[in-house]
Design an enzyme around this catalytic site. Structure first.
Site, mmCIF file in Angstrom:
data_model
loop_
_atom_site.group_PDB
_atom_site.id
_atom_site.type_symbol
_atom_site.label_atom_id
_atom_site.label_comp_id
_atom_site.label_asym_id
_atom_site.label_seq_id
_atom_site.Cartn_x
_atom_site.Cartn_y
_atom_site.Cartn_z
ATOM 1 N N GLU A 152 -7.617 13.054 -2.345
ATOM 2 C CA GLU A 152 -7.127 13.639 -0.885
ATOM 3 C C GLU A 152 -6.886 12.609 0.142
ATOM 4 O O GLU A 152 -6.169 12.823 0.941
ATOM 5 C CB GLU A 152 -8.166 14.853 -0.398
ATOM 6 C CG GLU A 152 -7.906 15.441 0.632
ATOM 7 C CD GLU A 152 -8.940 16.433 1.303
ATOM 8 O OE1 GLU A 152 -10.048 16.152 0.900
ATOM 9 O OE2 GLU A 152 -8.847 17.080 2.183
ATOM 10 N N MET A 208 -11.803 -3.585 13.200
ATOM 11 C CA MET A 208 -11.390 -3.673 11.884
ATOM 12 C C MET A 208 -10.820 -5.078 11.245
ATOM 13 O O MET A 208 -11.074 -5.358 10.178
ATOM 14 C CB MET A 208 -10.357 -2.613 11.682
ATOM 15 C CG MET A 208 -10.885 -1.224 11.609
ATOM 16 S SD MET A 208 -9.821 0.374 11.333
ATOM 17 C CE MET A 208 -8.899 -0.125 10.188
ATOM 18 N N LYS A 235 0.922 -1.028 0.082
ATOM 19 C CA LYS A 235 0.114 -0.132 -0.204
ATOM 20 C C LYS A 235 0.867 1.155 -0.095
ATOM 21 O O LYS A 235 0.464 2.231 -0.527
ATOM 22 C CB LYS A 235 -1.009 -0.145 1.040
ATOM 23 C CG LYS A 235 -2.131 -1.036 1.101
ATOM 24 C CD LYS A 235 -2.994 -0.926 2.147
ATOM 25 C CE LYS A 235 -4.098 -1.834 1.932
ATOM 26 N NZ LYS A 235 -5.309 -1.774 3.101
#
Ligand code: ATR
Length: 273
Positions: A81, A217, A69
């Site tokens: 953004e 998560m 990533k």
């Protein structure tokens, strides 16, 4: 419509375990998009070459997962953004010479909480546990919901303070250590990697009230230790499977301009865990 389907994929190492091909195949079927979505194993030191290879083969976009990533963030020729804020990219779109980098993880989390769990973040007290890459990726979309405040707690407080400095202009955000937290929060999000090793972040039970949502998560067949702890102290709980599906839906939207329905995909994945 072109004769051959447009190509997408997920790049990672390892990649065999990825659920993204199943998710995107179902989205494509449901929205009648003429596309295929593949697993792509890239050598750990050859991410950029792998991406250029995909572009050469006519791929239109790719998801990016561990450990690439940050490489994807560096490789993109333009960043949204939210990808800039996250410092990481999970979605690439190939457009001629341009490689557009986006990050849909944060909006995936927020959609799962606000839409799927039906818990508005506006005006709420939100506690984010952890200050690594996973935490950083979700801060901007959380603040965009205008919570009453966002507290970032981390074992290494200086890392939480760095995130607060980065995002201070975007909303009411402050840093804390775990030991200083004794009041209840409406939403507590576990973004530490503790669940990977079945550890519990050292958060006091008082952060959970009867109306709190404890969100991990991570996801798995069984509730994580964090969810079990929160549940014992009265909170309702949710794992990150919905975030996985919603971040995929947002990537799909970026590529195809159509928003797939996610509930049936979520239910199918849950039943197969
Ligand atoms: P990721 O990309 O998953 O966020 P990371 O950038 O390595 O991974 O960050 C891991 C996060 O989990 C950090 O916030 C880390 O705390 P420190 O910054 O103090 O190291 C946190 N973490 C990992 N294991 C933990 C544990 N057992 N208890 C509490 N926090 C933990």
């Amino acid at each position: 419509m072109s004769l051959s389907p447009e190509r997408y994929g997920v790049i990672g190492n390892p990649i065999a375990h990825s659920k993204s091909p199943d998710i995107h195949a179902e989205f494509a079927r449901q929205t009648a998009q003429h596309m295929v979505y593949e697993r792509i194993l890239a050598p750990v030191n050859a991410f950029a070459a792998s991406v250029h290879g995909l572009i050469g083969q006519g791929f239109k976009g790719a998801n990016v997962t561990v450990p690439f990533k940050l490489d994807a963030h560096a490789l993109a020729t333009s960043l949204t953004e939210r990808a800039q804020a996250a410092g990481a990219v999970n979605t690439l779109k190939f457009d001629g010479d341009r490689i557009i980098g986006d990050n849909t993880d944060g909006v995936g989390l927020v959609t799962d909480i606000v839409v799927n769990a039906g818990i508005a973040l506006r005006g709420r007290r939100v506690l984010l546990l952890g200050a690594g890459g996973a935490a950083r990726g979700v801060i901007l979309p959380i603040l965009a919901e205008s919570p009453e405040r966002l507290v970032i707690a981390n074992r290494t407080v200086s890392k939480a303070e760095e995130l607060v400095a980065q995002f201070a202009a975007k909303g009411r955000v402050s840093a804390s250590n775990f030991g200083a937290l004794h009041e209840p929060f409406d939403v507590v999000i576990n973004a530490t990697s503790a669940s990977l090793s079945a550890d519990l972040p050292p958060v006091a039970a008082e952060v959970f009230g009867a109306d709190s949502l404890a969100y991990d998560m991570m996801y798995g067949k069984e509730p994580t230790v964090f969810m079990q702890f929160a549940s014992r102290h009265g909170a309702s709980t949710r794992d990150g499977l919905g975030m996985l599906v919603e971040q995929a839906a947002e990537s799909f939207m970026l590529w195809r301009g159509v928003r797939p329905a996610t509930a049936s995909v979520f239910a199918a994945l849950r039943s197969r865990l």
